[in-house]
Design a protein around this motif. Structure first.
Motif, short mmCIF file in Angstrom:
data_model
loop_
_atom_site.label_atom_id
_atom_site.label_comp_id
_atom_site.label_asym_id
_atom_site.label_seq_id
_atom_site.Cartn_x
_atom_site.Cartn_y
_atom_site.Cartn_z
N LYS A 181 -0.99 -6.65 -0.69
CA LYS A 181 0.01 -5.46 -0.21
C LYS A 181 0.34 -4.38 0.01
CE LYS A 181 2.81 -9.46 2.64
NZ LYS A 181 3.61 -10.23 2.37
N ALA A 182 0.18 -4.66 -1.71
CA ALA A 182 0.23 -3.16 -2.67
C ALA A 182 -0.76 -2.24 -2.40
CB ALA A 182 0.72 -3.03 -4.30
N LEU A 183 -1.90 -2.76 -2.68
CA LEU A 183 -3.21 -1.69 -2.04
C LEU A 183 -2.74 -1.00 -0.60
CD1 LEU A 183 -6.09 -4.77 -1.37
CD2 LEU A 183 -5.49 -2.45 -4.27
N GLY A 184 -1.84 -1.07 -0.36
CA GLY A 184 -1.24 -0.42 0.62
C GLY A 184 -2.20 -0.17 2.16
N LEU A 185 -2.92 -1.12 2.77
CA LEU A 185 -4.41 -0.79 3.31
C LEU A 185 -2.85 -2.48 4.93
CD1 LEU A 185 -6.92 -3.05 1.74
CD2 LEU A 185 -6.81 -0.84 1.94
N LYS A 186 -4.21 -0.97 5.48
CA LYS A 186 -4.14 -2.24 7.10
C LYS A 186 -4.17 -3.15 7.31
CE LYS A 186 -4.24 -0.90 12.08
NZ LYS A 186 -3.94 -2.22 12.91
#
Length: 187
Positions: A181-186
């Protein structure tokens, strides 16, 4: 070829997919062969406007034939992103049989193959939120068209291709859901 319905922004779909490729697939080294294709700009992104599986199958046929005719030094591989159809993973999974049959019908078996990615990808025998599923989770339902010759060349450079899967599982286990989630991906 970015034909989409008015409510789907093909540019955003492509950007989300490219961000996933850069941050997850390449960034986490989930596919050690992806970086050179991406860096050398030999990956074709196609955002589909299909709203039915039948329309998607037609676009898939077009893209398979396009890739077959394309110069591998220009376009080595292609992703067919279809945000409006097969958003349910079970429907998507069922469609893969038709996609593989299409490869055979077009007499491209042994020449091209299809890898599958989906926002809700789930391997058999896993729980929905099992981190291992994230190795095949993409922002949108996606069919990745690959040349078998490219796969053969890439795997010749690796002593143990099974090690890729094992390394992916270790990477994802270490990362965990919060790290993903921290990767900031949709998603």
């Amino acid at each position: 070829m970015n034909h989409t319905a008015p409510d789907i922004n093909a540019e955003v779909v492509q950007q989300d997919t490219q961000a996933w490729l850069e941050k997850a697939v390449i960034g986490l080294n989930l596919c050690p062969f992806a970086k050179s294709v991406h860096v050398n700009q030999r990956l074709r992104y196609v955002v589909s406007s299909a709203s039915t599986p039948e329309d998607l199958l037609k676009e898939l046929a077009h893209e398979l034939l396009f890739l077959k005719r394309a110069d591998p030094d220009e376009i080595e591989t292609s992703v067919l992103i279809h945000p409006q159809v097969l958003t349910d993973f079970l429907d998507f999974n069922d469609f893969l049989g038709a996609a593989d049959a299409l490869v055979e019908d077009l007499e491209l078996d042994g020449e091209l193959q299809i890898a599958s990615f989906h926002p809700r990808y789930q391997f058999a025998g896993t729980e929905v939120d099992d981190i291992s599923n994230y190795s095949n989770r993409s922002p949108y339902p996606t069919l990745h068209l690959l040349r078998e010759s490219s796969i053969e060349r890439a795997t010749e450079t690796m002593a143990d291709t099974d090690a890729i899967y094992e390394a992916n599982m270790q990477t994802l286990e270490k990362l965990g859901l919060e790290g993903w989630k921290a990767l900031g991906l949709k998603a």
